[in-house]
Design an enzyme around this catalytic site. Structure first.
Site, PDB file in Angstrom:
ATOM      1  N   GLU A  13      -4.783  -3.811   7.908  1.00  0.00           N
ATOM      2  CA  GLU A  13      -4.395  -5.055   8.555  1.00  0.00           C
ATOM      3  C   GLU A  13      -4.158  -4.717  10.026  1.00  0.00           C
ATOM      4  O   GLU A  13      -3.411  -3.782  10.337  1.00  0.00           O
ATOM      5  CB  GLU A  13      -3.107  -5.603   7.927  1.00  0.00           C
ATOM      6  N   ARG A  46       0.634   7.099  -2.213  1.00  0.00           N
ATOM      7  CA  ARG A  46       0.655   7.131  -0.752  1.00  0.00           C
ATOM      8  C   ARG A  46       1.046   8.526  -0.275  1.00  0.00           C
ATOM      9  O   ARG A  46       1.702   9.272  -1.010  1.00  0.00           O
ATOM     10  CB  ARG A  46       1.726   6.175  -0.221  1.00  0.00           C
ATOM     11  N   LYS A  92       4.228   1.230   9.038  1.00  0.00           N
ATOM     12  CA  LYS A  92       4.056   0.570  10.335  1.00  0.00           C
ATOM     13  C   LYS A  92       5.336  -0.111  10.780  1.00  0.00           C
ATOM     14  O   LYS A  92       5.691  -0.091  11.951  1.00  0.00           O
ATOM     15  CB  LYS A  92       2.916  -0.452  10.239  1.00  0.00           C
TER      16      LYS A  92
HETATM   17  P1  ATP Z   1       2.312   0.384   6.268  1.00  0.00           P
HETATM   18  O1  ATP Z   1       3.107   0.344   5.005  1.00  0.00           O
HETATM   19  O2  ATP Z   1       2.426   1.614   7.049  1.00  0.00           O
HETATM   20  O3  ATP Z   1       2.464  -0.850   7.104  1.00  0.00           O
HETATM   21  P2  ATP Z   1       0.072  -0.743   5.100  1.00  0.00           P
HETATM   22  O4  ATP Z   1      -0.261  -0.394   3.708  1.00  0.00           O
HETATM   23  O5  ATP Z   1       0.746  -2.029   5.272  1.00  0.00           O
HETATM   24  O6  ATP Z   1       0.831   0.424   5.775  1.00  0.00           O
HETATM   25  P3  ATP Z   1      -2.560  -1.422   5.803  1.00  0.00           P
HETATM   26  O7  ATP Z   1      -3.120  -1.668   7.127  1.00  0.00           O
HETATM   27  O8  ATP Z   1      -2.427  -2.556   4.868  1.00  0.00           O
HETATM   28  O9  ATP Z   1      -1.178  -0.751   6.042  1.00  0.00           O
HETATM   29  O10 ATP Z   1      -3.279  -0.211   5.093  1.00  0.00           O
HETATM   30  C1  ATP Z   1      -4.652  -0.009   5.023  1.00  0.00           C
HETATM   31  C2  ATP Z   1      -4.926   0.939   3.898  1.00  0.00           C
HETATM   32  O11 ATP Z   1      -4.266   2.186   4.124  1.00  0.00           O
HETATM   33  C3  ATP Z   1      -4.419   0.410   2.580  1.00  0.00           C
HETATM   34  O12 ATP Z   1      -5.437   0.552   1.617  1.00  0.00           O
HETATM   35  C4  ATP Z   1      -3.237   1.264   2.271  1.00  0.00           C
HETATM   36  O13 ATP Z   1      -3.088   1.429   0.894  1.00  0.00           O
HETATM   37  C5  ATP Z   1      -3.556   2.571   2.977  1.00  0.00           C
HETATM   38  N1  ATP Z   1      -2.340   3.283   3.335  1.00  0.00           N
HETATM   39  C6  ATP Z   1      -1.347   2.845   4.137  1.00  0.00           C
HETATM   40  N2  ATP Z   1      -0.356   3.757   4.202  1.00  0.00           N
HETATM   41  C7  ATP Z   1      -0.737   4.801   3.433  1.00  0.00           C
HETATM   42  C8  ATP Z   1      -0.142   6.056   3.088  1.00  0.00           C
HETATM   43  N3  ATP Z   1       1.045   6.422   3.557  1.00  0.00           N
HETATM   44  N4  ATP Z   1      -0.836   6.883   2.280  1.00  0.00           N
HETATM   45  C9  ATP Z   1      -2.049   6.521   1.808  1.00  0.00           C
HETATM   46  N5  ATP Z   1      -2.661   5.367   2.075  1.00  0.00           N
HETATM   47  C10 ATP Z   1      -2.016   4.501   2.884  1.00  0.00           C
END
Ligand code: ATP
Ligand code: MG
Length: 557
Positions: free
Chosen positions: A35, A260, A270
């Site tokens: 996102e 994760r 984020k």
């Molecule tokens: P955050 O929790 O940091 O805001 P998010 O999951 O909201 O991260 P997205 O932009 O939605 O951020 O993530 C894009 C992809 O990256 C998703 O498929 C998510 O599962 C993956 N992702 C995000 N953080 C991690 C992590 N710490 N380890 C592995 N994959 C991750």
């Protein structure tokens, strides 16, 4: 050394089996779906490497798709940063895709659901929506609007789209099961009114699809075969599958969840990183102390070291916290092989070599890498006045101190053996300068008479060295788990995470340094020029990582 995905993991096993069974005609199409509401961090790198490596390894493709269905938080600068970061990591994604490109189709799918009697417009306000939803232990209650006729739903949804209603007045909900033990299935909202301008569709829409509705349909529209996501989406999988089963869609991708990445001494979310930036605990999203990929890049991390780290940690369903030392070691391994060696003095102490001719300057030969002949040699200049590290001198040294002390002899790397003959102090008694003599027969550091000199120290020529600022970084948090016992992670910030040395001295060759080209400052660690604050006249260098892990030792004290 790079080991791109030699180890198999459970997702790879699934993919191998699917290819063998000719599922999806043996094709592999994955996607990385960020996102665009912030910058990527090292956790995202895990997902990027997984998705691209699986696609590349099995002759498939990986799409970069922006999940941009929440215009309130999304910005073009994040889109640009994410694109360049994925490229920087070393992955090709062709034309980036956007969920917003599917808004028209998603809207049609919503109408299809309404027509099937599987979605309705609900007019409960946010509070009531919450009350009707129930809890983990109590079932939800049907909305009084659940029985609206298909015609009424189509009409209200049309008017929502036309901007006749304010935010929160009406929502479109899937009609599933308010008593489901899985809260995600209790008539989830699939569309809401949002009067926000979108970075790409601008003011074309005032209703936007929710994540769960958008994601599975975007996957299907793109023909994704394996939709890999982190474990928090496990409970959303039934909704993913429900939506695709109810609608006439091109294909039904398989969602597979993995754990994760968590790393100690930092936070990977984020939202939390944003707080660190907004409350000025760090200086921007690319602060070299942050685990954002822009921060790591600025600090001196190489894409190879990050990819290698992601391969070493592997992929599983078990949550764990990875030791940050592992990440640092991946960088050390990479830079040990490829970083040219140079000399720099962080905290300079002037040394005058009294028996060296006044106006003489000579060029000495130095290796750019101790093992790699292919990296060649360079010349470094030597003169009567040099700088050495303050730490390399002790006035009253213990026996095991093999560096400089009154009357002690030491080897100057690539130069001569020198002996300290006099210590000059300022009024407050601080050592300000050393007087030494050198032995002209020891050029290059050899001892023709075979005498033993254990210590070798680095130095720079005072006549032509470069003045620079050097930034040394420490862990951003004091506790390996910054949120231990539900503490606010801000309380656990390490007040000494940044030390800036204002007047270090670097060997002349560093005048040509560029950000992203890391050097080993001999005996001190790996450094690179800062990409933001450095100018030709005022160089600034960041320490990416020290030569060895010193944290373990310190924290035992
Ligand atoms: P955050 O929790 O940091 O805001 P998010 O999951 O909201 O991260 P997205 O932009 O939605 O951020 O993530 C894009 C992809 O990256 C998703 O498929 C998510 O599962 C993956 N992702 C995000 N953080 C991690 C992590 N710490 N380890 C592995 N994959 C991750
Ligand atoms: Mg998310």
């Amino acid at each position: 050394m790079e080991t791109d995905d030699k180890k198999g993991h459970f997702i790879e096993s699934i993919i191998i089996k699917d290819i063998k069974d000719n599922k999806n005609k043996g094709k592999v199409l994955t996607r990385f779906p960020p996102e665009p509401n912030g910058y990527l961090h090292i956790g995202h790198a895990k997902s990027i490497c997984l998705n691209f490596n699986m696609a590349n390894k099995y002759n498939g493709k990986c799409n970069l798709r922006f999940d941009d269905s929440n215009p309130a938080k999304e910005k073009q600068i994040f889109i640009d940063s994410i694109k360049s970061t994925v490229n920087w990591l070393g992955f090709e994604f062709g034309t980036p895709l956007f969920a917003s490109d599917y808004f028209e189709k998603l809207h049609d799918f919503a109408i299809e659901l309404i027509k099937k009697g599987k979605a309705y417009v609900c007019s409960l306000n946010a509070d009531d929506l919450r009350k009707y939803r129930g809890t983990l232990t109590e079932p939800g209650k049907n909305s009084p609007y659940r029985k609206r006729s298909i015609e009424e739903n189509l009409n209200l949804f049309f008017r929502m789209k036309n901007g006749e209603f304010g935010e929160g007045e009406h929502t479109l909900r899937a009609k599933i099961d308010m008593k489901s033990p899985n809260i995600n299935l209790r008539d989830p909202i699939i569309y809401r009114v949002k009067k926000a301008s979108h970075p790409r569709t601008h003011d074309q829409w005032c209703i936007y699809p929710m994540y769960d509705f958008t994601h599975c349909l975007s996957d299907s529209l793109e023909g994704i075969t394996h939709s890999l996501c982190s474990l928090e989406f496990e409970d959303h999988r039934p909704l993913y599958d429900w939506t695709l089963n109810e609608l006439e869609t091109p294909c039904h991708p398989q969602q597979i969840e993995f754990a994760r990445l968590n790393i100690n001494y930092t936070v990977l979310s984020k939202r939390k990183l944003q707080r660190l930036v907004e409350e000025n605990h760090v200086q921007g999203w690319d602060d070299p102390r942050l685990p954002t990929l822009e921060g790591l890049k600025r600090r001196g991390y190489t894409p190879e070291s990050i990819r290698n780290f992601c391969n070493i940690i592997g992929v599983s369903k078990k949550e764990s916290r990875i030791d940050v030392t592992l990440l640092e070691n991946c960088l050390r391994d990479d830079l040990n092989e490829k970083a040219p060696r140079v000399m720099a003095v962080l905290r300079p102490l002037k040394v005058t070599i009294e028996n060296y001719p006044d106006n003489k300057e000579e060029e000495l030969l130095a290796k750019n890498h101790p093992q790699r002949e292919d990296m060649g040699t360079r010349t470094i200049s030597f003169s009567k006045t040099i700088y050495v590290e303050q730490d390399d001198f002790m006035e009253d040294p213990p026996k095991k101190f093999f560096r400089l002390g009154p009357g002690r002899e030491v080897r100057l790397r690539y130069a001569y053996l020198v002996t300290c003959t006099k210590v000059i102090k300022d009024e407050s008694g601080n050592v300000k300068e050393l007087i030494c003599t050198y032995d002209p027969a020891t050029k290059g550091g050899n001892t023709p008479d075979g005498r033993k000199v254990k210590g070798t120290i680095h130095w720079v020529n005072a006549n032509d060295c470069i003045d620079a600022k050097v930034r040394l970084y420490d862990r951003l948090f004091k506790d390996e788990n910054p949120e231990r016992d539900k503490q606010d992670f801000i309380e656990n910030l390490n007040p000494d995470s940044l030390e800036e040395i204002k007047s270090s001295k670097l060997e002349k060759s560093l005048i040509n340094a560029e950000p992203e080209n890391a050097y080993q400052f001999e005996r001190l660690g790996y450094f690179c020029m800062d990409s933001k604050d450095a100018t030709k006249d005022n160089p600034v260098f960041n320490r990416a990582v020290s030569l060895r892990d010193t944290w373990a030792k310190r924290s035992k004290k």
